[in-house]
Design a protein around this motif. Sequence first.
Motif, PDB file in Angstrom:
ATOM      1  N   UNK A   1       0.666  -1.119  -0.007  1.00 32.92           N
ATOM      2  CA  UNK A   1       0.098  -0.101   0.061  1.00 32.92           C
ATOM      3  C   UNK A   1       0.875   1.331   0.023  1.00 32.92           C
ATOM      4  N   UNK A   2       0.312   2.300  -0.575  1.00 30.72           N
ATOM      5  CA  UNK A   2       1.058   3.461  -0.634  1.00 30.72           C
ATOM      6  C   UNK A   2       0.190   4.675  -0.454  1.00 30.72           C
ATOM      7  N   UNK A   3       0.846   5.892  -1.128  1.00 32.75           N
ATOM      8  CA  UNK A   3       0.224   7.237  -0.899  1.00 32.75           C
ATOM      9  C   UNK A   3      -1.205   7.315  -1.492  1.00 32.75           C
ATOM     10  N   UNK A   4      -1.505   6.446  -2.670  1.00 32.13           N
ATOM     11  CA  UNK A   4      -2.608   6.889  -3.235  1.00 32.13           C
ATOM     12  C   UNK A   4      -3.758   5.820  -2.988  1.00 32.13           C
ATOM     13  N   UNK A   5      -3.195   4.566  -1.951  1.00 31.28           N
ATOM     14  CA  UNK A   5      -4.155   3.675  -1.574  1.00 31.28           C
ATOM     15  C   UNK A   5      -5.398   4.285  -0.862  1.00 31.28           C
ATOM     16  N   UNK A   6      -6.491   3.943  -1.107  1.00 33.06           N
ATOM     17  CA  UNK A   6      -7.633   4.645  -0.685  1.00 33.06           C
ATOM     18  C   UNK A   6      -7.929   4.182   0.922  1.00 33.06           C
ATOM     19  N   UNK A   7      -7.798   4.953   1.909  1.00 32.36           N
ATOM     20  CA  UNK A   7      -7.852   4.510   3.238  1.00 32.36           C
ATOM     21  C   UNK A   7      -9.086   4.008   3.455  1.00 32.36           C
ATOM     22  N   UNK A   8     -10.100   4.454   3.113  1.00 26.78           N
ATOM     23  CA  UNK A   8     -11.594   3.702   3.244  1.00 26.78           C
ATOM     24  C   UNK A   8     -11.332   2.219   2.941  1.00 26.78           C
ATOM     25  N   UNK A   9     -10.729   1.985   1.660  1.00 28.43           N
ATOM     26  CA  UNK A   9     -10.786   0.761   1.056  1.00 28.43           C
ATOM     27  C   UNK A   9      -9.946  -0.242   2.390  1.00 28.43           C
ATOM     28  N   UNK A  10      -8.891   0.204   2.596  1.00 29.90           N
ATOM     29  CA  UNK A  10      -8.155  -0.394   3.644  1.00 29.90           C
ATOM     30  C   UNK A  10      -8.689  -0.878   4.966  1.00 29.90           C
ATOM     31  N   UNK A  11      -9.675   0.166   5.240  1.00 28.46           N
ATOM     32  CA  UNK A  11     -10.166  -0.168   6.662  1.00 28.46           C
ATOM     33  C   UNK A  11     -11.354  -0.981   6.511  1.00 28.46           C
ATOM     34  N   UNK A  12     -11.764  -1.015   5.059  1.00 23.94           N
ATOM     35  CA  UNK A  12     -13.072  -1.935   4.973  1.00 23.94           C
ATOM     36  C   UNK A  12     -12.496  -3.253   4.875  1.00 23.94           C
ATOM     37  N   UNK A  13     -11.140  -3.368   4.218  1.00 28.56           N
ATOM     38  CA  UNK A  13     -10.564  -4.753   4.309  1.00 28.56           C
ATOM     39  C   UNK A  13     -10.283  -5.434   5.795  1.00 28.56           C
ATOM     40  N   UNK A  14      -9.767  -4.349   6.451  1.00 30.37           N
ATOM     41  CA  UNK A  14      -9.538  -4.513   7.995  1.00 30.37           C
ATOM     42  C   UNK A  14     -10.649  -5.263   8.654  1.00 30.37           C
ATOM     43  N   UNK A  15     -11.853  -4.513   8.280  1.00 33.25           N
ATOM     44  CA  UNK A  15     -13.227  -4.917   8.796  1.00 33.25           C
ATOM     45  C   UNK A  15     -13.396  -6.463   8.567  1.00 33.25           C
ATOM     46  N   UNK A  16     -13.364  -6.539   7.238  1.00 33.41           N
ATOM     47  CA  UNK A  16     -13.777  -7.726   6.563  1.00 33.41           C
ATOM     48  C   UNK A  16     -12.931  -9.070   7.010  1.00 33.41           C
ATOM     49  N   UNK A  17     -11.573  -8.699   7.182  1.00 35.99           N
ATOM     50  CA  UNK A  17     -10.502  -9.865   7.706  1.00 35.99           C
ATOM     51  C   UNK A  17     -10.972  -9.997   9.245  1.00 35.99           C
TER      52      UNK A  17
END
Lengths: 135, 845
Positions: free
Chosen positions: B538-554
């Motif tokens: 992940x990097x600068x342009x990675x959407x934070x919203x998507x990352x947190x969604x992924x965390x939730x799903x995991x």
Amino acid sequence: MKIFIIDDDHLSIFLSRNMLAIEDATLDIKTFLSGAEALEVLFASDEDNIPEVMFVDLNMPIMDGWGLLDALSPLEYRLREKCSIYILTSSLDTSDTDRLQNYPFVSGLIHKPIKSEDIELIFSFQRSQSKSLVL
Amino acid sequence: MKPDQALFDFEKMVIHSLDIIGSIDLNGYIRYVSDISEDILGYQSSEMIDHHYSDFLHPDDLLDTEQTVRTFYDTPEKTSFENRYIHKEGHIVPIRWYGVWSEDNTLYCVGRDMTKQRKSQSRLEESEQRYRVLFDNNPDVVFIENKEGLVTEANQQLVKSLRVSEAQLINCPASSFLPPDMAAVNERYLQQALMGNSLRFEFEFEINGETRIYDTIKYPVIVKDEVVCVQTIAKEITSLVHSYNTIKRQAKRLSNIFESITNAFFTLDKEWKFSYINCEAERLLAIERAFYIGENAWQKFPIEENGVFYRHYHHAVATGKAVQFEAYYSGTDVWLDVRAFPSEEGISVYFDDITEKVKARQELEKLSLVASKTTNGVIITNRARRIEWVNEGFTRLTGYRLEEVRGQIPSDFLHGQKTDKKAFEVVKDKMEGGEPVSFEILNYRKNGEELWLSVQVNPTYDGNGGILGFVTVQTDITDRVNSQQELEKLSLVASSTDNGVIITDACGLTEWVNEGFTKTTGYTLSEIAGRKPGELLQGEETEEATVSMMREKLKLGVHFNAMLINYKKSGEKFWVSMDITPVYDTVGTVRQFIAILKDITFRKEAETSLLKMTQDLYAKNSDQQQFTYLVSHNLRAPVANAMGLANLLTKLDKNSELYDKSLSVLNQSILQLDTVLKDINTILTIRDSNGNMDQEQVSINAVLEQVLSSLQEPFQKCGGEFVNRLEEGISVKANKAYVYSIFYNFLSNAIKYRSEERALVVRVKSFGNTSKGTLISFSDNGSGFDMKKANNNIFKLYKRFHVDKKGRGIGLYLVKSHLEAMGGHVEVTSKIGFGTRFLIYLPKI
């Protein structure tokens, strides 16, 4: 009779004002170049100073006719008792007519230029205190 | 009779008499002795005459004889006495003498040889004495009754036994000392004995509260065919009877014991004859003991001769040692557990029916054979799961031998670090609840190697349904699990080799990535192992919203897909679609996650361009709508005014001021109409040129100079200041007229809507000339506008935001149209009282 004309077009205001004056020289006509100006006055007035008839143009800067109608919506009941609102527009767009369905307190839509017959009809309705859609 | 005749006869009688006739003088010298002396004493009469009698007398009898002789010297009567003489040959000869002293002081005597009498008398005396002794000292009671039934003699034993004196017995009937019933018995047998019969009977009576039993014999003493008396001999057998009874009782008791013991039991004597058989033995051997007691066992069981029993019993007897063995008895189809104890009397044999046990054991042996030969591991535990037995297969699988693990709980030493203990707890509970369970589990060999086992545990039950223990069968599935795990991975990889695959543990730490991953991202397994993929990708342009969604799903442990911007090792940005699937273990806990990565940059680009096309289309469509609006509203507005005014004019006095005014307004309306028509022409021109207008290298500075010079008058009039922060020689490939129009509109707007409160300052600045395009800002310090109210209408045609300023609402519409026609775009920020800033972007074409 108190009448508000809300229109950003000077030429159109000149025309409407003179057409109304021809029909009834006693009219108390106030004109506003935007919805915001008109609202300011409306909210500041007491019951007695609320106009019996309001002509509203749709296409205006700052606050257009739709914006004005939206601002008046919460006052719908009081307005319907006191004031007849007519949309006066040069637009022939049918989508405007459709959009007006959302504002039942609007008495009618008149295409510019306003004609003597339109004015007569409005006045006769106004006098009989009854309201119906004028087209 | 004549005296001569008489003398003659006398002489003859003396000569032939068998008795010695002799005479002795007062001094004791023999005067005469008849010739018979030679026969009796061995001496001729001549050898004796004139010799003193004492020369021939036994020395012991000297004194007695002298005294006797002297005694009867004084009496006139005949005297008889006895003494002993010594024969010429030395032996003693007893002689009985009859003698008489005559007036001539001569002793005339006749002596008879008493040797024979003495002999028979002493024999008689001896026998009498012997009898007496026998009679008196006999340990048995002996007494004699005469024909009258009176006791004539009673021995000491009787006296002792009855504790009476002899006088109380003699001449009394037996009834006087016997109890009445016994007296009657005695009387009855006495009478029979008197009739000449010998009788034997038992005699029982009480003496001093003690019962004595006598074995009694009564027999008649017959003299000359006549019964003279009856002798009774009574032998006390009380103790004998008692001991016999005791023995009998003990035997009975023993017998009871033998009968009552549940073991079957029999005894054989030295001749292998049955001496005892208890009823259990009767039952087990299906025999009737009455027909076997006293019979030879091998004759009764001929098939068993030389058989197993025969050999064992003989061995026991021969060695004198007890034997124990198990053997099959075909007679009743039973297996017997036999213990045989040899003794002096023979052999005692105990045996039990162990048919069931043997069968169970045989069954077990069979199973055990299977269990020991099978390649599967087999564990038999008790109910506490402690090992009682393991087979060779177990040892082969785990490396542990039975001796090492007996008494231990298998899981204690088989489980290890990676063993899923939670899962095991679940099956353990089931197991202890008596449920058969099967599960797969990671165990560890003795040498620490991992060992995957498929384990099946079945409880064993006792007769009452209680758990006795568990039988566990293990199958080595290490290869299968490994290959399965590999296969799982491979199958995923195989399904799309170009896709990247990441396998993480439950915490999200990378365990494995495939080559596709490395190909896609540039990261190798060793670089990412043990790390979270997101850290690297992940990097600068990675959407934070998507990352947190992924965390939730995991966290939820559900399958999901996410599309996000990731970065390759090279730093290159790419779009990735991630399919993340949790892998559960048997008890539903997440063990791993598998993420499949697809590079969707291309798709995303296509999507973007599609979006752009859609936006373009939408723009065109919205242009179309705006154009319609323009026609219906802004074009019609001056027309409507003109129509209205024309109508109004007809109603006015031609000479009135209002008439002139109205005419002037009508003129304005028509001019307005002309302006709109010109605008339409402009717009249509831009539209038609869309994408194929003339493009050239345009110097921004040169264009700005032109704009400034054409607006020089109003700009200077209001005292405006122009600050140029453009890069030196910045140029774009564009349509020069459009660029001119854009900056003209910006500058004229800046002048038109300048603040009354301060002098106008206009700044133009460029933000680098990147490979992609050029970014230029144009800002003023004017009155600004309310961005909220303007909404997104700022660039729309005929939209106006100032009531007090003249304007048609076309300038910014044109700016936007021009930029979009050249592939660029424009953004605006504004704040009332502070100013407005336009940011334009022109792409490099």
